[in-house]
Design an enzyme around this catalytic site. Structure first.
Site, mmCIF file in Angstrom:
data_model
loop_
_atom_site.group_PDB
_atom_site.id
_atom_site.type_symbol
_atom_site.label_atom_id
_atom_site.label_comp_id
_atom_site.label_asym_id
_atom_site.label_seq_id
_atom_site.Cartn_x
_atom_site.Cartn_y
_atom_site.Cartn_z
ATOM 1 N N CYS A 164 40.838 32.676 21.893
ATOM 2 C CA CYS A 164 41.570 32.740 20.904
ATOM 3 C C CYS A 164 41.911 31.024 20.642
ATOM 4 O O CYS A 164 42.355 30.640 19.484
ATOM 5 C CB CYS A 164 42.954 33.650 20.883
ATOM 6 S SG CYS A 164 43.429 33.264 22.563
ATOM 7 N N HIS B 286 48.618 30.076 18.062
ATOM 8 C CA HIS B 286 48.156 29.027 18.954
ATOM 9 C C HIS B 286 47.913 27.533 18.118
ATOM 10 O O HIS B 286 47.298 27.682 17.213
ATOM 11 C CB HIS B 286 46.675 29.064 19.734
ATOM 12 C CG HIS B 286 46.789 30.214 20.806
ATOM 13 N ND1 HIS B 286 47.959 30.822 21.208
ATOM 14 C CD2 HIS B 286 45.693 30.884 21.263
ATOM 15 C CE1 HIS B 286 47.685 31.874 22.036
ATOM 16 N NE2 HIS B 286 46.319 31.731 22.057
HETATM 17 P P1 NAP Z 1 46.962 43.749 27.673
HETATM 18 O O1 NAP Z 1 48.107 43.568 26.757
HETATM 19 O O2 NAP Z 1 47.070 43.432 29.341
HETATM 20 O O3 NAP Z 1 46.245 45.214 27.830
HETATM 21 C C1 NAP Z 1 45.200 45.349 28.619
HETATM 22 C C2 NAP Z 1 44.553 46.968 28.231
HETATM 23 O O4 NAP Z 1 43.345 47.131 29.022
HETATM 24 C C3 NAP Z 1 45.407 48.009 28.228
HETATM 25 O O5 NAP Z 1 45.016 48.753 27.020
HETATM 26 C C4 NAP Z 1 45.153 48.612 29.521
HETATM 27 O O6 NAP Z 1 45.303 50.133 29.581
HETATM 28 C C5 NAP Z 1 43.577 48.277 29.446
HETATM 29 N N1 NAP Z 1 43.009 48.699 31.001
HETATM 30 C C6 NAP Z 1 43.460 47.915 32.011
HETATM 31 N N2 NAP Z 1 42.682 48.552 33.165
HETATM 32 C C7 NAP Z 1 41.800 49.179 32.529
HETATM 33 C C8 NAP Z 1 40.630 50.065 33.133
HETATM 34 N N3 NAP Z 1 40.582 50.060 34.474
HETATM 35 N N4 NAP Z 1 39.965 50.644 32.332
HETATM 36 C C9 NAP Z 1 40.033 50.785 31.038
HETATM 37 N N5 NAP Z 1 41.110 50.079 30.300
HETATM 38 C C10 NAP Z 1 42.009 49.229 31.188
HETATM 39 O O7 NAP Z 1 45.774 42.615 27.265
HETATM 40 P P2 NAP Z 1 45.474 41.930 25.763
HETATM 41 O O8 NAP Z 1 46.223 40.711 25.664
HETATM 42 O O9 NAP Z 1 45.516 43.261 25.064
HETATM 43 O O10 NAP Z 1 43.956 41.624 26.237
HETATM 44 C C11 NAP Z 1 42.926 42.402 26.285
HETATM 45 C C12 NAP Z 1 41.623 41.613 26.260
HETATM 46 O O11 NAP Z 1 41.437 40.965 25.024
HETATM 47 C C13 NAP Z 1 41.517 40.586 27.373
HETATM 48 O O12 NAP Z 1 40.005 40.677 27.907
HETATM 49 C C14 NAP Z 1 41.859 39.308 26.856
HETATM 50 O O13 NAP Z 1 41.231 38.218 27.269
HETATM 51 C C15 NAP Z 1 41.381 39.640 25.277
HETATM 52 N N6 NAP Z 1 42.078 38.574 24.282
HETATM 53 C C16 NAP Z 1 43.400 38.663 24.441
HETATM 54 C C17 NAP Z 1 43.933 37.947 23.193
HETATM 55 C C18 NAP Z 1 45.494 37.824 23.063
HETATM 56 O O14 NAP Z 1 45.975 36.996 22.266
HETATM 57 N N7 NAP Z 1 46.073 38.589 23.734
HETATM 58 C C19 NAP Z 1 43.246 36.961 22.351
HETATM 59 C C20 NAP Z 1 41.811 37.025 22.531
HETATM 60 C C21 NAP Z 1 41.208 37.929 23.520
HETATM 61 P P3 NAP Z 1 46.372 50.466 30.507
HETATM 62 O O15 NAP Z 1 47.557 50.456 29.232
HETATM 63 O O16 NAP Z 1 46.225 52.069 30.545
HETATM 64 O O17 NAP Z 1 46.637 49.927 31.901
#
Ligand code: NAP
Length: 359
Positions: A157, A250
């Site tokens: 991002c 950002h």
């Molecule tokens: P987040 O809010 O922490 O959500 C994480 C997700 O992963 C939840 O649905 C969680 O499920 C799941 N998860 C955790 N452990 C797992 C497992 N063992 N098996 C399957 N699912 C699992 O994170 P996020 O910000 O959405 O980011 C998710 C991804 O997108 C990351 O790789 C991040 O780098 C990327 N990303 C994020 C952004 C951003 O702006 N936030 C931008 C670009 C890319 P539970 O609720 O069941 O734990």
């Protein structure tokens, strides 16, 4: 246009919730499966999430959908959908393994995760810039031994604002770019409630972010050669990434030098006239005008401008000549819309239009 059934892996997270809001009324894609960790599996979606962080209400349709286990239920989910969006918070090897499980179950994966961004037969697509990298998918399928399963990723991002702004100036031969980013807390999957240390604060470190901000653009500007993507070697990029006390959006302060220095008028004209495949194909999530330039000296502002064109546009302002570089400017993009879920939905629309999800 055909209709496609989609799954969301990581549906309970920050990006997963964005996917749900973006797909609520999508003309081509319908949510039919939600997956998360084993902690959430078996629960109705409304009880599985820790908190609904979106500013529109949770769609009725998903409230009672029972969440699948992202890992244990791969075959079942793959049989229910045409492809999945994936945004999970796990280490690199585990994430790669889960994405490959879906691809090998003949279920294409549109990934927000960084795990496969360096894999040289996995395209990393900003739809306005390098949709042609989809050509490499045929080679990836051969490696995976699949007929329709593959992985495509979107980039980090942090770079979603400055890479398009520099790309539109390609005819001048960008040589050197310096970018300082000011990144919102939703980029870490957090809100001010879940990350109170960020109230009234700036943290000058985001693990791994500077490396991604410098390296990933080289893949986006690379070429498909010999069944893989060969990275570009120019422009050289140096980045410094800071976490700031904003919920979403950002910003980046950018300095750039070129082989042939453009005038400020030429730069603005390139930004105003820039169009990519999503605009030509009139894809449902494509902003009509991708790059918006503001003449006001105090724009773009995070709160005022992050939602331009549904959060899918890049906002640019403060273009000036610089004493060390040719030009400098400021740009802004919405990190969970254009920078994450929205960018992945647009990539999926492009791949759908090119027939990659057909059976
Ligand atoms: P987040 O809010 O922490 O959500 C994480 C997700 O992963 C939840 O649905 C969680 O499920 C799941 N998860 C955790 N452990 C797992 C497992 N063992 N098996 C399957 N699912 C699992 O994170 P996020 O910000 O959405 O980011 C998710 C991804 O997108 C990351 O790789 C991040 O780098 C990327 N990303 C994020 C952004 C951003 O702006 N936030 C931008 C670009 C890319 P539970 O609720 O069941 O734990």
């Amino acid at each position: 246009m055909k209709q496609y059934k989609v799954g969301i892996v990581g549906a309970t997270g920050m990006v997963g919730q964005r996917f749900i809001t973006l797909l609520e009324n999508h003309p081509w894609f319908e949510i039919t499966a939600l997956c998360a960790s084993s902690r959430s599996a078996g629960k109705p979606y409304s009880q599985a999430i820790k908190g609904w962080a979106m500013d529109t209400p949770m769609p009725e349709k998903v409230k009672d959908m029972v969440v699948f286990d992202a890992k244990a239920d791969v075959e079942k989910v793959a049989s229910m959908v045409d492809f999945v969006f994936c945004a999970i918070e796990l280490d690199k090897e585990e994430t790669k393994a889960i994405e490959e499980l879906y691809a090998k179950a003949e279920c294409p994966v549109m990934s927000n995760n960084s795990a496969n961004r360096g894999t040289d037969d996995v395209p990393m697509i900003i739809p306005e810039i390098n949709g042609d990298h989809a050509e490499v998918i045929e080679f990836q399928k051969k490696r995976l031994g699949t007929k329709r399963g593959f992985i495509a990723v979107k980039s980090n991002c942090s770079l979603q604002s400055y890479v398009p702004a520099v790309h539109a100036l390609k005819e001048f031969g960008p040589k050197k770019v310096l970018a300082c980013t000011y990144q919102a807390i939703s980029g870490a999957g957090k809100t001010f409630e879940t990350w109170p240390e960020m109230v009234d604060n700036v943290i000058p470190y985001i693990g791994g972010e500077e490396e991604k901000s410098e390296k990933e653009p080289m893949k986006i500007w690379g070429k498909v050669e010999g069944g893989k993507i060969v990275n570009a070697t120019e422009p050289s990029i140096t980045a410094q990434c800071l976490r700031v006390a904003c919920q979403d959006g950002h910003m980046a302060a950018v300095f750039a030098s070129f082989e042939k220095k453009p005038t400020l008028e030429e730069v603005k004209a390139c930004w105003a006239n820039f169009r990519g495949e999503p605009q030509e194909l009139d894809l449902p999530s494509a902003p009509k005008q991708f790059l918006h330039y503001y003449e006001e000296e105090n724009r773009p502002q995070t709160r005022l401008d992050r939602m331009t064109e549904g959060g899918m546009a890049v906002n640019i302002g403060r273009l000036r000549e610089d004493s060390q570089y040719d030009i400098k400017f400021v740009c802004l993009s919405h990190n969970t819309l254009r920078g994450a879920a929205g960018g992945a939905v647009l990539m999926a629309e492009l791949l759908a239009a090119k027939g990659y999800f057909d059976r």
